[in-house]
Design a protein around this motif. Structure first.
Motif, PDB file in Angstrom:
ATOM      1  N   GLN A 253       0.744  -1.278  -0.037  1.00 37.07           N
ATOM      2  CA  GLN A 253      -0.076   0.087   0.131  1.00 37.07           C
ATOM      3  C   GLN A 253       0.882   1.375   0.065  1.00 37.07           C
ATOM      4  N   ALA A 254       2.128   1.261   0.410  1.00 36.10           N
ATOM      5  CA  ALA A 254       2.846   2.337   0.698  1.00 36.10           C
ATOM      6  C   ALA A 254       4.528   2.060   0.631  1.00 36.10           C
ATOM      7  N   TYR A 255       5.227   2.852   0.394  1.00 36.71           N
ATOM      8  CA  TYR A 255       6.813   2.641   0.341  1.00 36.71           C
ATOM      9  C   TYR A 255       7.554   3.668   1.037  1.00 36.71           C
ATOM     10  N   MET A 256       8.691   3.372   1.595  1.00 34.69           N
ATOM     11  CA  MET A 256       9.614   4.393   1.966  1.00 34.69           C
ATOM     12  C   MET A 256      10.727   4.319   0.720  1.00 34.69           C
ATOM     13  N   TYR A 257      11.011   5.324   0.458  1.00 36.33           N
ATOM     14  CA  TYR A 257      12.066   5.369  -0.564  1.00 36.33           C
ATOM     15  C   TYR A 257      13.225   6.333  -0.298  1.00 36.33           C
ATOM     16  N   VAL A 258      14.692   5.826  -0.779  1.00 34.52           N
ATOM     17  CA  VAL A 258      15.600   6.771  -0.870  1.00 34.52           C
ATOM     18  C   VAL A 258      16.288   7.021  -2.204  1.00 34.52           C
ATOM     19  N   LEU A 259      16.330   8.406  -2.470  1.00 34.91           N
ATOM     20  CA  LEU A 259      16.822   8.708  -3.674  1.00 34.91           C
ATOM     21  C   LEU A 259      18.375   9.126  -3.525  1.00 34.91           C
ATOM     22  N   GLU A 260      19.195   9.146  -4.642  1.00 30.12           N
ATOM     23  CA  GLU A 260      20.452   9.533  -4.692  1.00 30.12           C
ATOM     24  C   GLU A 260      20.448  10.919  -5.572  1.00 30.12           C
ATOM     25  N   LEU A 266      21.395  12.482  -0.096  1.00 27.33           N
ATOM     26  CA  LEU A 266      20.478  11.453  -0.361  1.00 27.33           C
ATOM     27  C   LEU A 266      19.103  12.226   0.203  1.00 27.33           C
ATOM     28  N   TYR A 267      18.130  11.597  -0.495  1.00 28.75           N
ATOM     29  CA  TYR A 267      16.894  12.044   0.111  1.00 28.75           C
ATOM     30  C   TYR A 267      15.806  11.000   0.234  1.00 28.75           C
ATOM     31  N   THR A 268      14.947  11.123   1.459  1.00 29.42           N
ATOM     32  CA  THR A 268      14.027  10.024   1.898  1.00 29.42           C
ATOM     33  C   THR A 268      12.456  10.513   2.052  1.00 29.42           C
ATOM     34  N   GLY A 269      11.748   9.685   1.469  1.00 28.83           N
ATOM     35  CA  GLY A 269      10.303   9.976   1.484  1.00 28.83           C
ATOM     36  C   GLY A 269       9.692   8.848   1.351  1.00 28.83           C
ATOM     37  N   TYR A 270       8.351   9.055   1.385  1.00 29.36           N
ATOM     38  CA  TYR A 270       7.154   7.727   1.235  1.00 29.36           C
ATOM     39  C   TYR A 270       6.257   8.006   0.290  1.00 29.36           C
ATOM     40  N   THR A 271       5.716   7.040  -0.290  1.00 31.13           N
ATOM     41  CA  THR A 271       4.633   7.471  -1.301  1.00 31.13           C
ATOM     42  C   THR A 271       3.873   5.932  -1.492  1.00 31.13           C
ATOM     43  N   THR A 272       2.887   6.102  -2.314  1.00 24.34           N
ATOM     44  CA  THR A 272       2.078   4.846  -2.671  1.00 24.34           C
ATOM     45  C   THR A 272       2.297   4.486  -4.194  1.00 24.34           C
ATOM     46  N   PRO A 295      19.344  15.416 -11.546  1.00 27.52           N
ATOM     47  CA  PRO A 295      18.497  14.200 -12.077  1.00 27.52           C
ATOM     48  C   PRO A 295      18.864  13.631 -10.460  1.00 27.52           C
ATOM     49  N   VAL A 296      17.638  12.765 -10.017  1.00 28.86           N
ATOM     50  CA  VAL A 296      17.709  11.899  -8.646  1.00 28.86           C
ATOM     51  C   VAL A 296      17.515  10.260  -9.449  1.00 28.86           C
ATOM     52  N   LYS A 297      17.973   9.467  -8.902  1.00 30.32           N
ATOM     53  CA  LYS A 297      17.585   8.144  -9.094  1.00 30.32           C
ATOM     54  C   LYS A 297      17.315   7.306  -7.916  1.00 30.32           C
ATOM     55  N   LEU A 298      16.581   6.298  -8.222  1.00 35.76           N
ATOM     56  CA  LEU A 298      15.954   5.401  -6.808  1.00 35.76           C
ATOM     57  C   LEU A 298      17.095   4.665  -6.484  1.00 35.76           C
ATOM     58  N   LEU A 299      17.387   4.753  -5.101  1.00 38.65           N
ATOM     59  CA  LEU A 299      18.731   3.822  -4.457  1.00 38.65           C
ATOM     60  C   LEU A 299      18.004   2.840  -3.754  1.00 38.65           C
ATOM     61  N   TYR A 300      17.031   2.840  -3.148  1.00 42.19           N
ATOM     62  CA  TYR A 300      16.584   2.028  -2.244  1.00 42.19           C
ATOM     63  C   TYR A 300      15.209   2.188  -2.046  1.00 42.19           C
ATOM     64  N   TRP A 301      14.542   1.167  -1.737  1.00 38.19           N
ATOM     65  CA  TRP A 301      13.222   1.147  -1.281  1.00 38.19           C
ATOM     66  C   TRP A 301      12.299   0.122  -0.406  1.00 38.19           C
ATOM     67  N   GLU A 302      11.520   0.279   0.538  1.00 37.38           N
ATOM     68  CA  GLU A 302      10.907  -0.731   1.331  1.00 37.38           C
ATOM     69  C   GLU A 302       9.338  -0.802   0.974  1.00 37.38           C
ATOM     70  N   ALA A 303       8.573  -1.800   1.207  1.00 28.86           N
ATOM     71  CA  ALA A 303       7.206  -1.931   0.903  1.00 28.86           C
ATOM     72  C   ALA A 303       6.595  -2.214   2.156  1.00 28.86           C
ATOM     73  N   PHE A 304       5.356  -1.499   2.300  1.00 29.17           N
ATOM     74  CA  PHE A 304       4.748  -1.899   3.546  1.00 29.17           C
ATOM     75  C   PHE A 304       3.211  -2.017   3.111  1.00 29.17           C
ATOM     76  N   ALA A 313       8.912   4.409   9.058  1.00 30.66           N
ATOM     77  CA  ALA A 313      10.100   3.849   8.342  1.00 30.66           C
ATOM     78  C   ALA A 313      11.191   4.995   7.551  1.00 30.66           C
ATOM     79  N   GLU A 314      10.035   6.151   7.267  1.00 25.78           N
ATOM     80  CA  GLU A 314      10.818   7.392   6.745  1.00 25.78           C
ATOM     81  C   GLU A 314      11.388   8.024   7.890  1.00 25.78           C
ATOM     82  N   LYS A 315      10.634   8.294   8.973  1.00 25.29           N
ATOM     83  CA  LYS A 315      11.079   9.176   9.969  1.00 25.29           C
ATOM     84  C   LYS A 315      12.411   8.487  10.815  1.00 25.29           C
ATOM     85  N   ARG A 316      12.474   7.040  10.992  1.00 27.45           N
ATOM     86  CA  ARG A 316      13.553   6.376  11.642  1.00 27.45           C
ATOM     87  C   ARG A 316      14.702   6.606  10.645  1.00 27.45           C
TER      88      ARG A 316
END
Length: 337
Positions: A253-260, A266-272, A295-304, A313-316
């Motif tokens: 339903q949602a993702y925590m993601y990290v952009l380079e 690094l930039y961290t956010g969450y999205t659906t 530009p930014v690229k997707l470095l990492y993500w986690e699904a929830f 997860a984004e806050k932590r």
């Protein structure tokens, strides 16, 4: 579904494992995980008559309606909550199956036949009312949480009168009142048959108790079910609870993601929606921080399986130092390979 008339501060929430939608208002009342667990705990009869006591905005009875063709009568004392429940019944076009009655549960037999109910569901006030009670200033939450208008004794007494012989009462309550619950059930010839302790996380103390009792049943044969854990360590629902909320075939339903970013930061956010969010960032519309570092690229993500877990997860992750963030990403990536 018909379009409901929402009042001030109201919203519509959905239990995604079903099509049921519920009108909510956090200032008045909102169903929580206890309502979902209760609606899935007992075996719902395929036909007959089901009663939802202390029904609040009607969530438990409406969730149960998707599992049966039985008639369901919901009893709620508070006018505001009963009104929300009625509009939720209309929203789900369940007027032919579910009825909301605004009344004190002590008058239950004015609305259902004596010894005529197959199952009673009840999410009652958990806390005793006393001068020492930590009472919420809201009168709605005061009545919902504290034994002001009713109590465990009243619930068991009226259930004993309304249930058929071998009819069942299913309760969600607090573990610290376990002994009192068992004694009160037995006092009214309601034999406890199934019991399950609910834990917010692994290695935490239980904070809920699910109990099912049978009218005029034998006091032998009580089953203690395996512990039910609500959340994983990362904050998302365990698979068992996620299935109740989202169904067994639920997608994340949602993702925590990290952009380079282009400057290496690094930039961290969450999205659906990961793909759409990445595209928005690179279009310069995603965030003020990334807009000047394209530009930014997707470095990492986690699904929830729900948005709140992704936000936590984004806050932590944001609290970590850069080296810790990179080490975490490496450890998680190594584990998945």
């Amino acid at each position: 579904m018909t379009k409901p008339i929402l009042k001030n501060k109201e919203r519509i929430d959905q239990l995604f494992s079903t099509d049921v939608k519920i009108i909510q208002n956090k200032d008045v009342f909102s169903y929580s995980v206890d309502s979902v667990l209760l609606s899935r705990f007992p075996k719902i009869p395929s036909k007959g008559l089901v009663v939802d006591l202390c029904s609040g905005n009607g969530a438990v009875g409406l969730f149960a309606a998707t599992q049966t063709k039985a008639k369901i009568v919901e009893i709620e004392l508070q006018e505001r909550l009963a009104d929300m429940g009625r509009r939720s019944i209309e929203l789900n076009q369940l007027e032919n199956q579910v009825t909301m009655v605004e009344d004190n549960l002590s008058n239950l037999l004015d609305h259902v036949p004596r010894s005529g109910v197959d199952l009673i569901l009840c999410n009652p006030p958990y806390f005793k009312a006393s001068v020492h009670s930590k009472k919420n200033l809201s009168p709605h939450y005061l009545l919902a949480r504290h034994e002001v208008a009713t109590n465990l004794e009243d619930i068991c007494a009226v259930s004993q009168q309304a249930l058929k012989s071998n009819g069942r009462l299913a309760l969600v309550h607090r573990p610290e009142r376990f002994m009192e619950i068992i004694d009160t059930l037995k006092k009214y010839k309601l034999a406890p048959k199934r019991l399950q302790f609910v834990y917010p996380k692994q290695n935490k103390e239980a904070n809920m108790l699910l109990v099912e009792a049978i009218k005029d049943g034998s006091l032998e044969g009580l089953k203690i079910l395996p512990p039910l854990i609500v959340h994983k360590d990362n904050g998302e629902y365990t698979d068992q609870v996620a299935a109740m909320y989202f169904g067994t075939d639920a997608q994340p339903q949602a993702y925590m993601y990290v952009l380079e970013c282009a400057d290496g930061s690094l930039y961290t956010g969450y999205t659906t929606n990961l793909k759409k969010r990445l595209k928005t960032h690179n279009a310069g519309k995603g965030a003020k921080y990334t807009k000047s570092r394209l530009p930014v690229k997707l470095l990492y993500w986690e699904a929830f399986n729900h948005k709140n877990a992704a936000m936590k997860a984004e806050k932590r992750f944001k609290q970590k130092k850069r080296a810790e963030k990179l080490a975490y990403i490496k450890s998680q990536t190594d584990e998945s390979q």
